[in-house]
Design an enzyme around this catalytic site. Structure first.
Site, mmCIF file in Angstrom:
data_model
loop_
_atom_site.group_PDB
_atom_site.id
_atom_site.type_symbol
_atom_site.label_atom_id
_atom_site.label_comp_id
_atom_site.label_asym_id
_atom_site.label_seq_id
_atom_site.Cartn_x
_atom_site.Cartn_y
_atom_site.Cartn_z
ATOM 1 N N LYS A 127 0.342 4.124 150.217
ATOM 2 C CA LYS A 127 -0.913 3.656 149.592
ATOM 3 C C LYS A 127 -2.057 4.182 150.436
ATOM 4 O O LYS A 127 -1.895 4.427 151.635
ATOM 5 C CB LYS A 127 -0.948 2.123 149.595
ATOM 6 C CG LYS A 127 -1.891 1.541 148.580
ATOM 7 C CD LYS A 127 -1.226 1.419 147.210
ATOM 8 C CE LYS A 127 -2.182 1.017 146.127
ATOM 9 N NZ LYS A 127 -1.466 0.789 144.850
ATOM 10 N N ASP A 167 -5.796 3.523 141.590
ATOM 11 C CA ASP A 167 -5.643 2.077 141.752
ATOM 12 C C ASP A 167 -7.041 1.507 141.496
ATOM 13 O O ASP A 167 -7.859 2.162 140.817
ATOM 14 C CB ASP A 167 -5.125 1.735 143.164
ATOM 15 C CG ASP A 167 -4.629 0.289 143.280
ATOM 16 O OD1 ASP A 167 -3.497 0.010 142.869
ATOM 17 O OD2 ASP A 167 -5.392 -0.585 143.765
HETATM 18 P P1 NDP Z 1 -9.532 -1.055 137.826
HETATM 19 O O1 NDP Z 1 -10.455 -0.670 138.912
HETATM 20 O O2 NDP Z 1 -9.426 -0.209 136.620
HETATM 21 O O3 NDP Z 1 -9.869 -2.533 137.325
HETATM 22 C C1 NDP Z 1 -9.860 -3.594 138.212
HETATM 23 C C2 NDP Z 1 -10.303 -4.838 137.448
HETATM 24 O O4 NDP Z 1 -10.104 -5.966 138.287
HETATM 25 C C3 NDP Z 1 -11.784 -4.810 137.093
HETATM 26 O O5 NDP Z 1 -11.992 -5.561 135.933
HETATM 27 C C4 NDP Z 1 -12.407 -5.489 138.309
HETATM 28 O O6 NDP Z 1 -13.661 -6.104 138.066
HETATM 29 C C5 NDP Z 1 -11.384 -6.549 138.624
HETATM 30 N N1 NDP Z 1 -11.420 -6.833 140.063
HETATM 31 C C6 NDP Z 1 -11.168 -5.966 141.075
HETATM 32 N N2 NDP Z 1 -11.346 -6.558 142.255
HETATM 33 C C7 NDP Z 1 -11.736 -7.822 141.979
HETATM 34 C C8 NDP Z 1 -12.050 -8.922 142.774
HETATM 35 N N3 NDP Z 1 -12.015 -8.852 144.110
HETATM 36 N N4 NDP Z 1 -12.394 -10.089 142.142
HETATM 37 C C9 NDP Z 1 -12.417 -10.177 140.786
HETATM 38 N N5 NDP Z 1 -12.126 -9.143 139.981
HETATM 39 C C10 NDP Z 1 -11.780 -7.990 140.568
HETATM 40 O O7 NDP Z 1 -8.111 -1.226 138.536
HETATM 41 P P2 NDP Z 1 -6.663 -1.283 137.876
HETATM 42 O O8 NDP Z 1 -6.736 -1.909 136.545
HETATM 43 O O9 NDP Z 1 -6.052 0.046 138.027
HETATM 44 O O10 NDP Z 1 -5.894 -2.245 138.894
HETATM 45 C C11 NDP Z 1 -5.822 -3.645 138.706
HETATM 46 C C12 NDP Z 1 -4.640 -4.192 139.492
HETATM 47 O O11 NDP Z 1 -3.429 -3.577 139.054
HETATM 48 C C13 NDP Z 1 -4.692 -3.939 141.001
HETATM 49 O O12 NDP Z 1 -4.069 -5.019 141.672
HETATM 50 C C14 NDP Z 1 -3.824 -2.695 141.164
HETATM 51 O O13 NDP Z 1 -3.299 -2.598 142.476
HETATM 52 C C15 NDP Z 1 -2.733 -2.996 140.150
HETATM 53 N N6 NDP Z 1 -1.966 -1.864 139.656
HETATM 54 C C16 NDP Z 1 -2.579 -0.766 139.116
HETATM 55 C C17 NDP Z 1 -1.822 0.273 138.640
HETATM 56 C C18 NDP Z 1 -2.434 1.450 137.959
HETATM 57 O O14 NDP Z 1 -1.675 2.307 137.481
HETATM 58 N N7 NDP Z 1 -3.741 1.548 137.846
HETATM 59 C C19 NDP Z 1 -0.351 0.263 138.768
HETATM 60 C C20 NDP Z 1 0.183 -0.971 139.270
HETATM 61 C C21 NDP Z 1 -0.612 -1.973 139.715
HETATM 62 P P3 NDP Z 1 -14.973 -5.416 138.680
HETATM 63 O O15 NDP Z 1 -15.145 -4.166 137.890
HETATM 64 O O16 NDP Z 1 -16.019 -6.434 138.468
HETATM 65 O O17 NDP Z 1 -14.679 -5.168 140.139
HETATM 66 O O1 2IT Z 2 0.198 -0.044 142.470
HETATM 67 C C1 2IT Z 2 0.622 0.946 141.840
HETATM 68 O O2 2IT Z 2 1.817 1.046 141.505
HETATM 69 C C2 2IT Z 2 -0.327 1.992 141.477
HETATM 70 N N1 2IT Z 2 -1.509 1.870 141.747
HETATM 71 C C3 2IT Z 2 0.152 3.250 140.795
HETATM 72 C C4 2IT Z 2 0.739 4.191 141.789
HETATM 73 C C5 2IT Z 2 1.134 5.540 141.261
HETATM 74 O O3 2IT Z 2 1.513 6.357 142.111
HETATM 75 O O4 2IT Z 2 1.067 5.791 140.068
#
Ligand code: NDP
Ligand code: 2IT
Length: 446
Positions: A127, A167
């Site tokens: 990461k 992420d």
């Molecule tokens: P994005 O940046 O696209 O979206 C994040 C969302 O979560 C936004 O709506 C954001 O709101 C909100 N958010 C982030 N931080 C906070 C906080 N501290 N308090 C309240 N709201 C918050 O990220 P992703 O959708 O990609 O990721 C979301 C989660 O999923 C994370 O935990 C990530 O690690 C996990 N994840 C992502 C993957 C991927 O492929 N993208 C794969 C597996 C897991 P705001 O815009 O207001 O900050």
């Molecule tokens: O938390 C996760 O699994 C991710 N942010 C996606 C990682 C990836 O390599 O696609």
């Protein structure tokens, strides 16, 4: 050796690593799940696999300096934690958010190793990220930051060495800028990042994969309990990549999406969000980068500074925003609101105490390392597409994603005990991932 002895051994290993609070909570969770597996397998004790798994292969930390639109010099911290490549090249996202510390990235890199093991794909765990805040920055500022970040990162990554992705705060725009800079420096167009824009070798379906995978996993949990997704009220937090596509597939499967959120508050759709509302919001979030508080909402109710958990009745909850967004009292509120199934789209959104409440109240709980593994699994398909110089169809990617999610669900069942009459998916996922990692570590020798 007794369980207590095994656990005692684990605690001394943990102390040696001296983890921060987030990493500590991720370690404790897994340690509790796998203690009996270690107790019953002398080979895991002899090879000290758990102790070896706690310490990352290496931590790369660097300065990122860039120039803002006013001509001022900005300085941020950047990291890449290469946790374990025993199952394949280091693989995991990059997070750009002001809250990012080394502790955040340690917990994420560690969780990623178990998650990636469960996918059955040849990928190790890593990461990275920065305390850079993309919010309110112009496209040019984001581009200059990404270029500066890659100026250091490029020397550490490679398609069979370390393959970063997105992420929080890192989506297609950022991956495009990062990859562009990598190509300019190295003259390689080798697919070293995943989640790329389609024109740069990205995979159709990767954008949807994490959210879709989470819904597929939740549906498998429901089916195992003789239920279905059809007609269920689904509470979702977040309104980023994972949340929006979880909402899309949930609606497609006949569920009613009753909430979404961002860091400014939550929107509630008491009668369920329509496909038109979702389409409008997706455009608003992905293209206009707007805030929920300013979204016209087309009839939705906005609650400033509130998480969704106590705002509306639901059957299923999918926390898809960030770590520790569901605390003990939120878990109790969810159960009171009627929730019977929780699947984590985010990484570690539920605290240990929240998980205990779910178990005490007979709520099924699907941990992130299983329920959100569809994103990284599909990233691995993108690596295959790039390495074979071919083009996958969206159907190929999404069909394969569904197969991986159902297989992860089966692995969890295989390793999970029952807890208060409900399958303990948390323990099942930890044990399933651990056994794969541990056997590979032993095979590799010391
Ligand atoms: P994005 O940046 O696209 O979206 C994040 C969302 O979560 C936004 O709506 C954001 O709101 C909100 N958010 C982030 N931080 C906070 C906080 N501290 N308090 C309240 N709201 C918050 O990220 P992703 O959708 O990609 O990721 C979301 C989660 O999923 C994370 O935990 C990530 O690690 C996990 N994840 C992502 C993957 C991927 O492929 N993208 C794969 C597996 C897991 P705001 O815009 O207001 O900050
Ligand atoms: O938390 C996760 O699994 C991710 N942010 C996606 C990682 C990836 O390599 O696609």
């Amino acid at each position: 050796m007794t369980t207590a002895d095994a656990v005692f051994d684990l605690s001394s290993s943990i102390d040696k690593m001296n983890p921060g609070p987030l990493y500590r909570s991720a370690i404790d969770e897994v340690a509790e799940s796998i203690a009996p597996v270690i107790r019953d397998n002398q080979k895991y004790q002899d090879a000290r696999v758990f102790e070896r798994l706690l310490i990352p292969d290496r931590v790369i930390r660097f300065r990122v300096e860039w120039v803002n639109d006013e001509g001022g010099v900005e300085v941020n911290l950047g990291w890449r934690i290469e946790h374990s490549n025993v199952l394949g090249p280091y693989k995991g996202g990059l997070r750009f958010h002001p809250s990012v510390t080394e502790d955040t990235l340690h917990f994420l890199a560690y969780e990623q190793c178990f998650k990636n093991a469960l996918t059955g794909q040849p990928i190790g765990g890593g990461k990275g990220g920065s305390n850079f805040d993309p919010k309110g920055k112009s496209d040019n500022e984001v581009m200059r930051f990404c270029q500066a970040f890659m100026r250091e990162l490029y020397r550490h990554i490679g398609p069979s060495v370390d393959v970063p992705a997105g992420d929080i705060g890192v989506g297609g725009r950022e991956i495009g800028f990062l990859y562009g800079q990598y190509m300019k420096i190295t003259k390689q167009r080798d697919g070293v990042l995943t989640g790329k824009p389609l024109g740069l070798g990205g995979l159709l379906g990767r954008t949807e994969a994490t959210g879709y995978g989470t819904v597929t996993f939740a549906e498998a949990m429901l089916k195992h309990a003789d239920e279905s997704m059809d007609g269920k009220r689904v509470m979702i937090s977040g309104s980023g990549n994972v949340a929006l596509y979880a909402a899309e597939l949930a609606i497609e499967k006949g569920a009613k999406v009753v909430s979404l959120s961002d860091s400014g508050g939550s929107v509630v759709f008491d009668k369920g969000m329509s496909s038109e509302q979702l389409e409008e919001l997706t455009q608003y979030k992905e293209v206009e980068r707007g805030r929920l508080k300013d979204w016209s909402g087309n009839g939705a109710e906005f609650h400033a500074d509130k998480r969704p958990w106590s705002l509306v009745d639901a059957d299923v909850a999918l926390p898809c925003a960030t770590q520790h967004e569901v605390e003990k009292d939120d878990a109790a509120a969810l159960a009171d609101r009627g929730v019977k199934c929780v699947a984590e789209g985010a990484n570690m959104p539920c605290t240990h105490k929240a998980r205990d409440i779910f178990h005490a109240k007979g709520v099924m709980f699907g941990p992130g390392k299983a329920a959100n593994a569809g994103g990284v699994a599909t990233s691995c398909f993108e690596m295959s597409q790039n390495a074979s110089h071919s083009s996958w169809t969206k159907k190929q990617a999404l069909d394969k994603l569904e197969g991986v999610m159902l297989d992860i669900h089966e692995q969890c069942l295989e390793h999970a005990p029952m807890n208060n009459g409900v399958v303990d998916y948390g323990v099942g996922a930890d044990r399933g991932g651990f056994v794969k990692l541990a056997d590979a570590i032993i095979a590799m020798g010391v």
